[in-house]
Design a protein around this motif. Structure first.
Motif, PDB file in Angstrom:
ATOM      1  N   GLU A 137      39.090  36.982  30.718  1.00  0.00           N
ATOM      2  CA  GLU A 137      40.552  37.139  30.611  1.00  0.00           C
ATOM      3  C   GLU A 137      41.023  38.345  31.424  1.00  0.00           C
ATOM      4  OE1 GLU A 137      43.680  38.724  27.237  1.00  0.00           O
ATOM      5  OE2 GLU A 137      41.945  37.544  26.542  1.00  0.00           O
ATOM      6  N   TYR A 138      40.341  39.476  31.257  1.00  0.00           N
ATOM      7  CA  TYR A 138      40.756  40.690  31.975  1.00  0.00           C
ATOM      8  C   TYR A 138      40.404  40.622  33.457  1.00  0.00           C
ATOM      9  CZ  TYR A 138      42.689  43.296  28.111  1.00  0.00           C
ATOM     10  OH  TYR A 138      43.518  43.723  27.102  1.00  0.00           O
ATOM     11  N   TYR A 139      39.286  39.970  33.812  1.00  0.00           N
ATOM     12  CA  TYR A 139      38.963  39.808  35.233  1.00  0.00           C
ATOM     13  C   TYR A 139      40.046  38.988  35.934  1.00  0.00           C
ATOM     14  CZ  TYR A 139      34.141  41.436  34.376  1.00  0.00           C
ATOM     15  OH  TYR A 139      33.035  42.184  34.057  1.00  0.00           O
ATOM     16  N   HIS A 140      40.509  37.929  35.258  1.00  0.00           N
ATOM     17  CA  HIS A 140      41.556  37.090  35.861  1.00  0.00           C
ATOM     18  C   HIS A 140      42.863  37.875  36.018  1.00  0.00           C
ATOM     19  CE1 HIS A 140      39.742  33.162  36.412  1.00  0.00           C
ATOM     20  NE2 HIS A 140      39.155  33.260  35.234  1.00  0.00           N
ATOM     21  N   LYS A 141      43.194  38.689  35.008  1.00  0.00           N
ATOM     22  CA  LYS A 141      44.410  39.505  35.109  1.00  0.00           C
ATOM     23  C   LYS A 141      44.293  40.499  36.265  1.00  0.00           C
ATOM     24  CE  LYS A 141      45.684  39.401  30.185  1.00  0.00           C
ATOM     25  NZ  LYS A 141      45.740  40.196  28.933  1.00  0.00           N
ATOM     26  N   SER A 142      43.126  41.117  36.375  1.00  0.00           N
ATOM     27  CA  SER A 142      42.877  42.074  37.460  1.00  0.00           C
ATOM     28  C   SER A 142      42.966  41.374  38.811  1.00  0.00           C
ATOM     29  CB  SER A 142      41.498  42.711  37.281  1.00  0.00           C
ATOM     30  OG  SER A 142      41.215  43.598  38.330  1.00  0.00           O
ATOM     31  N   GLU A 144      44.688  38.754  39.621  1.00  0.00           N
ATOM     32  CA  GLU A 144      46.091  38.461  39.948  1.00  0.00           C
ATOM     33  C   GLU A 144      46.764  39.669  40.607  1.00  0.00           C
ATOM     34  OE1 GLU A 144      48.015  37.241  36.361  1.00  0.00           O
ATOM     35  OE2 GLU A 144      46.771  35.433  36.133  1.00  0.00           O
ATOM     36  N   HIS A 145      46.519  40.852  40.035  1.00  0.00           N
ATOM     37  CA  HIS A 145      47.124  42.066  40.599  1.00  0.00           C
ATOM     38  C   HIS A 145      46.577  42.364  41.990  1.00  0.00           C
ATOM     39  CE1 HIS A 145      49.378  43.103  37.031  1.00  0.00           C
ATOM     40  NE2 HIS A 145      48.287  43.069  36.285  1.00  0.00           N
ATOM     41  N   PHE A 146      45.244  42.288  42.147  1.00  0.00           N
ATOM     42  CA  PHE A 146      44.643  42.579  43.450  1.00  0.00           C
ATOM     43  C   PHE A 146      45.099  41.563  44.507  1.00  0.00           C
ATOM     44  CE2 PHE A 146      41.141  45.010  41.188  1.00  0.00           C
ATOM     45  CZ  PHE A 146      41.471  46.227  41.765  1.00  0.00           C
ATOM     46  N   THR A 147      45.318  40.316  44.065  1.00  0.00           N
ATOM     47  CA  THR A 147      45.795  39.287  44.997  1.00  0.00           C
ATOM     48  C   THR A 147      47.205  39.614  45.476  1.00  0.00           C
ATOM     49  OG1 THR A 147      44.417  37.616  43.902  1.00  0.00           O
ATOM     50  CG2 THR A 147      46.216  36.815  45.296  1.00  0.00           C
ATOM     51  N   ARG A 148      48.059  40.042  44.554  1.00  0.00           N
ATOM     52  CA  ARG A 148      49.428  40.427  44.945  1.00  0.00           C
ATOM     53  C   ARG A 148      49.411  41.626  45.891  1.00  0.00           C
ATOM     54  NH1 ARG A 148      51.033  39.069  39.534  1.00  0.00           N
ATOM     55  NH2 ARG A 148      50.945  41.241  38.857  1.00  0.00           N
ATOM     56  N   LEU A 149      48.439  42.504  45.697  1.00  0.00           N
ATOM     57  CA  LEU A 149      48.320  43.683  46.562  1.00  0.00           C
ATOM     58  C   LEU A 149      47.623  43.360  47.893  1.00  0.00           C
ATOM     59  CD1 LEU A 149      47.155  46.218  43.831  1.00  0.00           C
ATOM     60  CD2 LEU A 149      49.296  46.382  45.113  1.00  0.00           C
ATOM     61  N   ASN A 150      47.071  42.151  47.987  1.00  0.00           N
ATOM     62  CA  ASN A 150      46.275  41.761  49.157  1.00  0.00           C
ATOM     63  C   ASN A 150      45.098  42.718  49.370  1.00  0.00           C
ATOM     64  OD1 ASN A 150      45.720  39.965  51.251  1.00  0.00           O
ATOM     65  ND2 ASN A 150      46.784  41.221  52.763  1.00  0.00           N
ATOM     66  N   ASP A 151      44.515  43.155  48.240  1.00  0.00           N
ATOM     67  CA  ASP A 151      43.377  44.076  48.259  1.00  0.00           C
ATOM     68  C   ASP A 151      42.092  43.238  48.253  1.00  0.00           C
ATOM     69  OD1 ASP A 151      41.250  45.770  47.534  1.00  0.00           O
ATOM     70  OD2 ASP A 151      42.565  47.108  46.411  1.00  0.00           O
ATOM     71  N   GLU A 152      41.505  43.054  49.434  1.00  0.00           N
ATOM     72  CA  GLU A 152      40.372  42.139  49.556  1.00  0.00           C
ATOM     73  C   GLU A 152      39.140  42.624  48.799  1.00  0.00           C
ATOM     74  OE1 GLU A 152      40.054  41.536  53.834  1.00  0.00           O
ATOM     75  OE2 GLU A 152      41.057  39.608  53.565  1.00  0.00           O
ATOM     76  N   GLN A 153      38.896  43.943  48.817  1.00  0.00           N
ATOM     77  CA  GLN A 153      37.734  44.447  48.087  1.00  0.00           C
ATOM     78  C   GLN A 153      37.910  44.242  46.593  1.00  0.00           C
ATOM     79  OE1 GLN A 153      36.166  48.270  49.257  1.00  0.00           O
ATOM     80  NE2 GLN A 153      35.345  48.653  47.222  1.00  0.00           N
ATOM     81  N   GLY A 154      39.124  44.508  46.080  1.00  0.00           N
ATOM     82  CA  GLY A 154      39.386  44.292  44.659  1.00  0.00           C
ATOM     83  C   GLY A 154      39.203  42.834  44.270  1.00  0.00           C
TER      84      GLY A 154
END
Length: 376
Positions: A137-142, A144-154
């Motif tokens: 659950e928390y990995y998926h939430k994380s 989503e945020h990294f995807t919006r930030l376009n943070d490829e490493q995240g």
């Protein structure tokens, strides 16, 4: 035990990393208080895995200062850092408490990077506790945020960590799918150390599935990249994985070559976990060959290393308990003195009341006699 690679979101967004000496000097001569908070954060980060107690001390000093000067971003980072330290030392409930505090503060600051990192770390804590649904659950939430930030490493890190959960759940196909998504991102960015770590994790899944041919292929590829990048810790892990698997499949000569090389490098760089695993695999290897003298020799080395590592942790826990005991004794002594003072105060108050009552009684008697005299 095969070493999978878990990715913790360290969030080194302050960009003030330096060597330890220069950071300590920075504490003595900070340009301002917020810089001192940053130095505490960086020092704590650098000591997290080598000296957790020292890391906690720096983090708490920084946290105290951050709160005093109302530097909330620094406070959030230090709370997150404490969560990582306590997670590393196995105190998962404490780690979760600090991580949730960090998340709350990042949310109040609208710091999306911080929110993404904190949620990823909370997922890792739940994974360690065996709460796989909460971890996902928390990995998926994380993610989503990294995807919006376009943070490829995240994004890559969250896919990797999801892979670990699915691997533990024996859902091997989904585990490989997650690792491959992570691997694809690292190939695109050209991060060879990141690629090697994902290849190692995929190899572990294929070994657990019993597909030894594919496992060897992935371990060998990871090994090549680690040699190329000079990642000696990674080389020890890959050599151990290859040696153990080849020994299981009867390729004893190659297995022994890999395991001896792993042990040699682990001793050279003082990689205790790697050395411990090499001795364990060598003991199993010689047992398969019915060379029980050699098997016993390496098993003893394994036991010594295992006990030593456990004793280091036990000694740390005992020191912590001793400190708590001394603090408890101090608190009990303070409470005892407080009780004694309270009792003395009550005795004095009681004495005053008795004296006051006696005085009133005497006045009453005196007044009574006067009235009696007048009436008579």
């Amino acid at each position: 035990m095969k070493l999978s690679v878990l990715l913790i979101s360290a969030l080194t967004a302050l960009n003030v990393f330096g060597n330890k000496d220069s950071l300590v000097t920075g504490l003595n001569n900070p340009e301002n208080d917020s810089n001192a908070v940053k130095h505490y954060y960086e020092l704590s980060s650098q000591f997290t895995y080598t000296n957790p107690d020292q890391a906690i001390q720096y983090a708490n000093e920084g946290l105290k200062l951050a709160r005093r000067i109302d530097y909330r971003k620094g406070e959030a980072l230090l709370l997150k850092g404490l969560g990582i330290i306590y997670m590393y030392t196995g105190k998962y409930n404490t780690a979760l408490g600090y991580s949730l505090q960090a998340l709350k503060l990042f949310e109040e600051l609208y710091d999306v990077n911080g929110i993404a990192a904190a949620k990823g770390n909370i997922g890792i804590i739940y994974w360690y506790q065996g709460n796989y649904n909460k971890a996902l659950e928390y990995y998926h939430k994380s993610l989503e945020h990294f995807t919006r930030l376009n943070d490829e490493q995240g994004i890559a890190n969250q896919y990797n960590n999801m892979g670990l959960v699915y691997s533990d759940k024996k859902d091997y196909d989904r585990a490989i799918g997650m690792y491959e998504k992570s691997l694809e991102i690292y190939r695109k960015t050209g991060n060879e150390q990141g690629i090697a770590k994902r290849l190692n994790n995929i190899g572990i899944v294929y070994e657990e599935k019993g597909d030894y041919g594919k496992a060897v292929k992935y371990y060998a590829h990871a090994m090549e990249l680690r040699e190329k990048t000079g990642d000696k810790n990674g080389m020890v892990i890959s050599l151990n994985n290859l040696g153990d698997l080849l020994s299981k499949t009867g390729e004893y000569a190659h297995a022994l070559q890999y395991l001896n090389k792993s042990l040699s490098i682990a001793e050279e760089i003082n990689f205790r976990e790697g050395k411990k695993n090499a001795c364990d695999y060598l003991a199993n290897h010689y047992a398969r060959l019915n060379n029980f003298k050699k098997a016993l020799e390496y098993h003893r080395q394994f036991a010594v290393l295992n006990d030593s590592m456990r004793n280091t942790e036990i000694n740390r826990q005992m020191a912590e308990m001793e400190a708590k005991y001394q603090n408890e004794k101090k608190q009990k002594e303070i409470a005892r003195l407080a009780r004694e003072n309270t009792e003395k105060e009550l005795q004095l108050e009681a004495a005053k009341n008795i004296s006051y009552k006696k005085t009133l009684w005497l006045i009453s008697i005196s007044t009574g006699f006067s009235i009696f005299a007048l009436v008579f």
